[in-house]
Write an enzyme that holds these catalytic residues in place. Sequence first.
Site, PDB file in Angstrom:
ATOM      1  CG  LEU A 156      -1.930  -1.105   1.371  1.00 57.48           C
ATOM      2  CD1 LEU A 156      -2.703  -0.945   2.683  1.00 57.48           C
ATOM      3  CD2 LEU A 156      -2.889  -1.132   0.192  1.00 57.48           C
ATOM      4  CG  ASP A 157       0.469   4.240  -2.962  1.00 53.78           C
ATOM      5  OD1 ASP A 157       1.282   3.425  -3.415  1.00 53.78           O
ATOM      6  OD2 ASP A 157      -0.427   4.788  -3.644  1.00 53.78           O
ATOM      7  CE  LYS A 158       5.313   8.990   4.661  1.00 53.08           C
ATOM      8  NZ  LYS A 158       6.212  10.156   4.467  1.00 53.08           N
ATOM      9  NE  ARG A 266      -2.181   8.202  -5.162  1.00 54.98           N
ATOM     10  CZ  ARG A 266      -0.958   8.545  -4.734  1.00 54.98           C
ATOM     11  NH1 ARG A 266      -0.131   7.605  -4.284  1.00 54.98           N
ATOM     12  NH2 ARG A 266      -0.580   9.803  -4.770  1.00 54.98           N
TER      13      ARG A 266
END
Length: 346
Positions: A156-158, A266
């Site tokens: 998962l992105d930060k 995104r």
Amino acid sequence: MEQNSNSAQRLDVIVAGDEGSTRLDRVLALRLSGLSRSRLKALILAGQVSIKNVSINSATVKSAPVRDPAYHVAAGDTITIDVPEAIDPEPKGEDIALDIVYEDDDIIVIDKPRGLVVHPAAGHETGTLVNALIAHCGASLSGIGGVRRPGIVHRLDKDTTGLMVAAKNDRAHQSLTEQFADHGRTGAMRRGYLAFVWGTPNRQRGTIDAPIDRHPFAREKMAVRDSGREAVTHWEVQESFNGRDGKPVAALLACQLETGRTHQIRVHLAHIGHPLLGDAVYGPHFKTKASHLGPQSQAALTALDRQALHAYLLALEHPKTGAILEWISDLPADLTRLRESLRAAL
């Protein structure tokens, strides 16, 4: 025969002749489910695998190392595998609090908070989820690829919150890798995300099928490009929100992935004109939309200071038992505040 221990072991496999293949690596993969195929290949190439052949007259030949994964074995051959003790990992473990929703000897599922980087990298050498898992799991990590480390099969992105699973041993790592590669096409794997987006789609549900590759100019970004890899995202409207003028300004979508590309949701949602609220990378031109929000919503969005994306659903087949497991994660506090303020339209 299983290999899930941290300690050095010598394993013996007698070829039955009914394994379906005579290749050394495939026979071992079938007979030693506790070691991944990549780990077995590495052991073969390192000279850690030897074979005692049986000749036609049943006389044995002295055992000798075999360094070719494609070597053909015969029924009655005895294969000896020397599995060295798993070495300590780099990076080191760090005492970082984790929200653990499930854990057993094979897997661990955590609810990742915002701001936590998954893997050490340039600029984030410490303080990552991997550091935290190494410290938390300790001796229960059984040497994936010969190193005591968690098997990270997805990220998962930060600043994306929500559910993540990691493997504790080679067998679990191999199973999860295969499940994530399949993305639920033939198995139980499902990943669901809740996304707050600008605008409201003109239909209830849809599918975005658009290849994703590196952005041609901004290397830290991804983009929809014909040269990219297949990427498929399914979405469905869960809720729509009006602005101060009573017109639709934002929506909450539930998304499910059929592929797993970097920044996929995104990029895809921005591609169809509905970028995530708070996404400074893929939705900067939508900042003026905030003027249509009420004061409470504007304050909640400013306080959010991240993309409004949460991995709320994770389902998979347990690597050992075969049981279908499913977890649901509620929206974190910052996204709950955003939703409530959008509902109020004040």
